[in-house]
Scaffold this motif. Structure first.
Motif, mmCIF file in Angstrom:
data_model
loop_
_atom_site.group_PDB
_atom_site.id
_atom_site.type_symbol
_atom_site.label_atom_id
_atom_site.label_comp_id
_atom_site.label_asym_id
_atom_site.label_seq_id
_atom_site.Cartn_x
_atom_site.Cartn_y
_atom_site.Cartn_z
ATOM 1 N N HIS A 79 71.863 45.780 6.383
ATOM 2 C CA HIS A 79 72.158 47.041 5.714
ATOM 3 C C HIS A 79 73.528 46.986 5.029
ATOM 4 C CE1 HIS A 79 71.861 51.127 4.606
ATOM 5 N NE2 HIS A 79 73.000 51.408 5.191
ATOM 6 N N PRO A 119 68.861 56.117 4.215
ATOM 7 C CA PRO A 119 69.366 55.639 5.509
ATOM 8 C C PRO A 119 70.846 55.937 5.669
ATOM 9 C CG PRO A 119 68.582 53.814 4.117
ATOM 10 C CD PRO A 119 68.211 55.069 3.445
ATOM 11 N N ARG A 156 59.975 53.201 -5.368
ATOM 12 C CA ARG A 156 59.655 52.742 -4.018
ATOM 13 C C ARG A 156 58.710 51.532 -4.095
ATOM 14 N NH1 ARG A 156 60.186 53.566 1.795
ATOM 15 N NH2 ARG A 156 58.529 52.195 2.450
ATOM 16 N N GLU A 160 59.533 47.773 -2.826
ATOM 17 C CA GLU A 160 58.725 47.069 -1.811
ATOM 18 C C GLU A 160 58.465 45.623 -2.225
ATOM 19 O OE1 GLU A 160 55.389 49.636 -1.162
ATOM 20 O OE2 GLU A 160 56.543 50.930 0.188
ATOM 21 N N GLN B 200 66.048 51.921 1.858
ATOM 22 C CA GLN B 200 65.047 52.506 2.755
ATOM 23 C C GLN B 200 64.070 51.441 3.239
ATOM 24 O OE1 GLN B 200 63.797 55.642 0.074
ATOM 25 N NE2 GLN B 200 64.874 57.212 1.243
ATOM 26 N N VAL B 201 63.545 50.652 2.287
ATOM 27 C CA VAL B 201 62.569 49.617 2.657
ATOM 28 C C VAL B 201 63.225 48.601 3.582
ATOM 29 C CG1 VAL B 201 61.132 47.735 1.780
ATOM 30 C CG2 VAL B 201 61.230 49.909 0.541
ATOM 31 N N VAL B 203 65.650 48.947 5.753
ATOM 32 C CA VAL B 203 65.764 49.476 7.125
ATOM 33 C C VAL B 203 64.403 49.417 7.821
ATOM 34 C CG1 VAL B 203 66.139 51.582 8.459
ATOM 35 C CG2 VAL B 203 67.774 50.915 6.696
ATOM 36 N N GLU B 204 63.344 49.756 7.079
ATOM 37 C CA GLU B 204 62.016 49.750 7.694
ATOM 38 C C GLU B 204 61.564 48.333 8.026
ATOM 39 O OE1 GLU B 204 60.884 53.541 4.921
ATOM 40 O OE2 GLU B 204 59.612 51.750 4.810
ATOM 41 N N VAL B 205 61.894 47.382 7.137
ATOM 42 C CA VAL B 205 61.489 45.999 7.382
ATOM 43 C C VAL B 205 62.174 45.456 8.635
ATOM 44 C CG1 VAL B 205 61.768 43.642 6.508
ATOM 45 C CG2 VAL B 205 60.869 45.412 5.009
ATOM 46 N N THR B 207 63.604 47.292 11.167
ATOM 47 C CA THR B 207 63.346 48.016 12.405
ATOM 48 C C THR B 207 61.853 48.192 12.654
ATOM 49 O OG1 THR B 207 63.395 50.160 11.296
ATOM 50 C CG2 THR B 207 65.479 49.349 12.158
ATOM 51 N N GLY B 208 61.015 47.979 11.628
ATOM 52 C CA GLY B 208 59.579 48.283 11.750
ATOM 53 C C GLY B 208 58.829 47.223 12.518
#
Lengths: 208, 208
Positions: A79, A119, A156, A160, B200-201, B203-205, B207-208
């Motif tokens: 991050h 975030p 978004r 991705e 955003q992506v 963080v999701e990658v 923590t997901g």
């Protein structure tokens, strides 16, 4: 390899390579004697990085030095790493300009919140977005929240493709290089795709 | 209104307004006497346009003059109009740079074709896209055709918000103003949305 071979391999002239060495953009070669040094693949890669940032990204030499320094001491977490990349990409002119325009307007903060909390709401990206929304409103061109929502959904799906799971496996320095170079090289592609799509939609609207 | 009121209304100083008048960016006011002229709403609107192009778009004075000239003599068809807007937005530095990098690589032409033929393959937008793809490939960062396809779909939905049916009803000059100012103000919003989505992506990658 000698500096002449480095020049031939990268297509960058010897005076420019010497300038990069003096400016600290290119790490010194291994010293063989007082007047001779040898260079390796890491130098070829670095020269290509610098050329991309200068030629395509139009980054100033000072900003390229920041990128190089960040690559040599990459942040520990992914991050922080994206924050560093986005901060570098904002550019010094943009940063200086942002200081003069004052803060983010309350309407822009509301719009930011309506996108779902990023975030880190004080990240360089969130701040850049808030200032861009504020500039549009100030110029008498406020962006409808519904438009912003459609754009956010579109970006978004772009993001991705940008940030993929397999990137979690690379080193922090490689991930930072990916984030900086990836954005420098592909922002112009994304914007050009917007223009091409505008032409396509425009023809359909007129003839449809 | 007098020039002092024009300054107060727009927040632009009198010396700057006089500079715009000398440079032909602002049309002359109605002459009342040898030393006095009056200005109206069209001058207020023009000053705001010039400020937006300079402050947000970072266009040079020469390029602003091109925009102003295009607005005074707008192209007849909507398609030519978008071409004019996109050409102006490319900027003289970009245009000069594009000349030096040579043409569009064959791989980039193939990728352009794979997107479905744009309405005009030699439009400024299509050329800008071809050069951006070529620059990425040259820097050792070729863009996968699948990635390009995903991005093109995303930018198509952005463009559908940009170009709306009701715009067909406005005058050519208004449509051109919309195309230039709209892109100048919202390109930074779109790019900032990309950065926010990357965070955003990311963080999701992780923590997901």
């Amino acid at each position: 390899m000698r500096i002449s071979e480095l020049a031939a391999t990268t297509g960058v002239t010897i005076p420019t390579l010497k300038y990069y060495l003096r400016e600290g953009l290119l790490h010194p070669g291994a010293t063989e004697s007082a007047t001779r040094a040898t260079y390796d693949d890491s130098h070829v890669e670095r020269v290509r990085l610098v050329r991309t940032l200068v030629d395509v990204g139009r980054l100033s030499i000072d900003r390229v030095r920041e990128v190089v320094s960040a690559l040599e001491h990459p942040p520990a977490t992914r991050h922080e790493l994206l924050g560093t990349a986005h901060d570098v990409l904002r550019g010094p002119e943009q940063a200086a300009h942002d200081e003069t325009v004052g803060g983010i307007a309350p309407e822009a903060l509301e719009q930011l919140a309506s996108l779902g909390s990023p975030p880190c709401s004080d990240s360089p990206a969130a701040r850049q977005l808030g200032l861009a929304l504020t500039a549009a409103t100030t110029a008498g061109w406020p962006i409808e929240t519904e438009t912003l929502r459609v754009w956010a959904t579109a970006m978004r799906s772009v993001a991705e493709r940008d940030v993929r799971a397999e990137l979690g496996a690379v080193s922090p320095a490689d991930a930072l290089r990916y984030a900086v170079i990836g954005n420098v090289l592909t922002d112009p592609v994304v914007i050009a795709l917007r223009r091409v799509a505008q032409e396509q939609v425009s023809v359909e609207v007129v003839t449809g």
